[in-house]
Design an enzyme around this catalytic site. Structure first.
Site, mmCIF file in Angstrom:
data_model
loop_
_atom_site.group_PDB
_atom_site.id
_atom_site.type_symbol
_atom_site.label_atom_id
_atom_site.label_comp_id
_atom_site.label_asym_id
_atom_site.label_seq_id
_atom_site.Cartn_x
_atom_site.Cartn_y
_atom_site.Cartn_z
ATOM 1 N N LYS A 1 -4.210 -14.525 34.571
ATOM 2 C CA LYS A 1 -3.279 -13.404 34.622
ATOM 3 C C LYS A 1 -3.943 -12.129 34.111
ATOM 4 C CE LYS A 1 1.460 -12.112 33.382
ATOM 5 N NZ LYS A 1 2.675 -12.498 32.628
ATOM 6 N N GLU B 1 4.977 -21.410 36.282
ATOM 7 C CA GLU B 1 4.204 -20.957 35.125
ATOM 8 C C GLU B 1 4.411 -21.908 33.941
ATOM 9 O OE1 GLU B 1 4.020 -16.909 32.320
ATOM 10 O OE2 GLU B 1 5.751 -17.308 33.601
ATOM 11 N N CYS C 1 4.432 -14.460 36.686
ATOM 12 C CA CYS C 1 5.575 -13.821 36.019
ATOM 13 C C CYS C 1 5.815 -12.438 36.628
ATOM 14 C CB CYS C 1 5.330 -13.770 34.512
ATOM 15 S SG CYS C 1 6.784 -13.318 33.540
#
Length: 532
Positions: free
Chosen positions: A354, A281, A404
């Protein structure tokens, strides 16, 4: 009850809560002991709840246990808020305490509600009382995972990745495992009070739990998916860029250059060129159009030299259909044939935005602007990606990305595994990109790996994790770690991953079966006439 007895009970609950907090990842406890300690520690709370004279007392006991459990198990939040967020130590500590106090309301309510429902069952009905405890506890775990955007970290199901109960995960998911773990804890608590039920009732309860455990062990032997296509040769990159340096403008290019060197390393002796190079990320910690296009050209050269597709995490600035700007925390994929302009203007076909954003880190909850102003974090107000997005296709394998802590929300990963007209074929491999440098050298890294392992078991899919500081790993469809890099060291992990097809019952139905099961238990007891 005397004051001394109350203090002794409080100390026992605090000790059990702290022991319980250690069961969500190995070290300091060994891996094999995690499910055993989890069941025994929660049994201490279950027994205290059973013995409570009324609901208020059960509530307070549940809150005391939960507060210590969350304060110890989530201590690493202090690192991100203080060390990297710039908040003073007293305020950072108070933030962790406040969060732990709030999260402790869920086990507190579970204890109070189960106490009320248990009062409606026959006093010697051991199985009914344990079922009440189990169903209410599992319901509280589910509620904690969805309320206020959800925070399901430290769900008790994650302590059972290596226990027989995990065999139920492909059927009922993590909440089903939590239901059975709570049942085991309630059984231990009830059997430790021999006067509470008849011998026949105790034997029936114990037999039921043993059958559930034995069935779980049998289920672990089943294969819920089959090999699909040719294996992928992957290179997983772990740059190990300290969080204090990652967003420093003077060191930004150094961090990118470190990842470039790792991605460009020639294959080792006997190793094929990687089909896919996966980077963590925010490898590029600025929006893609703020980067010199020549740096993107260098990445294209690496893809050409390695004859590979490259996937990486990068914040994107793109234009929506109505002409407005969109800002997303994303993963992109490209190869040597990708036009440079597509990288600059974020129009690459392989893209994942995301969906489940982090409060305060990626969006600001209403009414908390004052708190975010106190932090010195590179906070963003990102736009959410769509709930269902097309997997990346690489050599006939289909890879579903998540970023994440999105992999903590297991039910939200399921749509990517289902074939749909808009998103194409279901994913055969799961990929997680993370930057856990926010949490230093803490339990958070090992807890996150444990969560990823359960996601693989639920979905019968391999998962690979590419993280900045660790733990970068390859996990097989049975949840076993095939290979991993030691944390807090730069390096690359070469892994061969076989994509899988086939849908587990959990992938098909999500949390609905376990919620229906919980609802049936609670509804049946709530509407039952009060016992004499």
């Amino acid at each position: 009850m005397s004051r001394l007895a109350r203090w002794r009970n409080a100390a026992t609950l605090a000790f059990a809560g702290s022991a319980h907090a250690l069961t969500f990842a190995p070290d300091p406890l060994p891996q094999w002991s995690l499910p055993i300690v989890q069941i025994l520690a929660l049994a201490v709370l279950a027994r205290a709840s059973f013995a409570a004279e009324r609901g208020r007392q059960a509530f307070l006991r549940g809150w005391a246990f939960g507060f210590v459990n969350f304060a110890v198990g989530l201590y690493w939040l202090f690192i991100s808020i203080h060390d990297y967020g710039g908040l003073s130590a007293p305020l950072a500590g108070a933030s962790v305490v406040a969060l732990s106090a709030f999260l402790a309301l869920f086990p507190a309510l579970a204890c109070a509600i189960s106490k009320w429902l248990q009062s409606r069952t026959r006093r010697g009905a051991a199985l009914s009382q344990v079922l009440v405890w189990s169903a209410v506890w599992a319901a509280s775990e589910w509620l904690r995972g969805v309320l206020f955007s959800g925070f399901p970290w430290l769900n008790i199901g994650y302590a059972h990745v290596d226990s027989p109960l995990v065999g139920w995960a492909p059927l009922l998911g993590v909440h089903g495992v939590a239901l059975l773990a709570a049942c085991a804890s309630g059984t231990v608590a009830f059997l430790s009070r021999p006067a509470a039920a008849s011998m026949r009732s105790n034997v029936s309860l114990l037999a039921t739990v043993l059958i559930l455990i034995a069935t779980g062990w049998t289920l672990t032997r089943l294969d819920w998916s089959t090999a699909e296509g040719e294996p992928l040769h992957l290179r997983l990159v772990q740059g190990n860029i300290d969080q204090s340096q990652k967003f420093d403008p003077t060191l930004l290019e150094d961090g990118i250059a470190s990842h470039l060197r790792l991605a460009a390393q020639p294959p080792g002796p006997g190793e094929p060129h990687p089909d896919l190079i996966v980077l963590p990320e925010t490898v590029v910690p600025v929006f893609q159009d703020q980067l010199d296009p020549m740096i993107w050209k260098t990445w294209l050269d690496v893809a050409a030299n390695q004859r590979s597709t490259i996937a990486m995490g990068v914040p994107l600035h793109s234009m929506a259909a109505d002409g407005s700007s969109r800002y997303t925390n994303s993963a992109i994929g490209f190869d040597s044939g990708t036009p440079l302009q597509q990288l600059v203007d974020a129009s690459v076909p392989l893209r994942y935005d995301k969906h489940h954003l982090v409060p305060w880190g990626e969006y600001v909850p209403a009414g908390f602007e004052w708190f975010t102003r106190m932090l010195k974090m590179p906070l963003g107000d990102f736009d959410r990606g769509a709930p269902v997005q097309r997997p990346f296709s690489v050599n006939d394998q289909h890879l579903a990305f998540n970023i994440c802590y999105e992999d903590v929300f297991g039910s939200e990963l399921l749509p990517s595994l289902l074939p749909t007209p808009g998103a194409g074929p279901g994913a055969s491999v799961l990929v997680n990109l993370s930057n856990l440098a926010w949490f230093g050298q803490t339990w958070a890294l090992r807890q996150h790996l444990q969560i990823g392992r359960l996601r693989s078991i639920e979905t019968a899919r391999p998962m690979v994790t590419s993280t900045n500081t660790g733990i970068t790993a390859s996990i097989d469809p049975k949840g076993r770690v095939v290979a991993a890099l030691p944390p807090h060291r730069p390096g690359v992990l070469s892994a061969t991953v076989q994509g899988m097809s086939g849908l587990t019952p959990y992938v098909r139905h999500g949390d609905q079966p376990v919620l229906l099961l919980i609802g049936m238990v609670l509804a049946g007891l709530a509407w039952r006439p009060t016992r004499r």
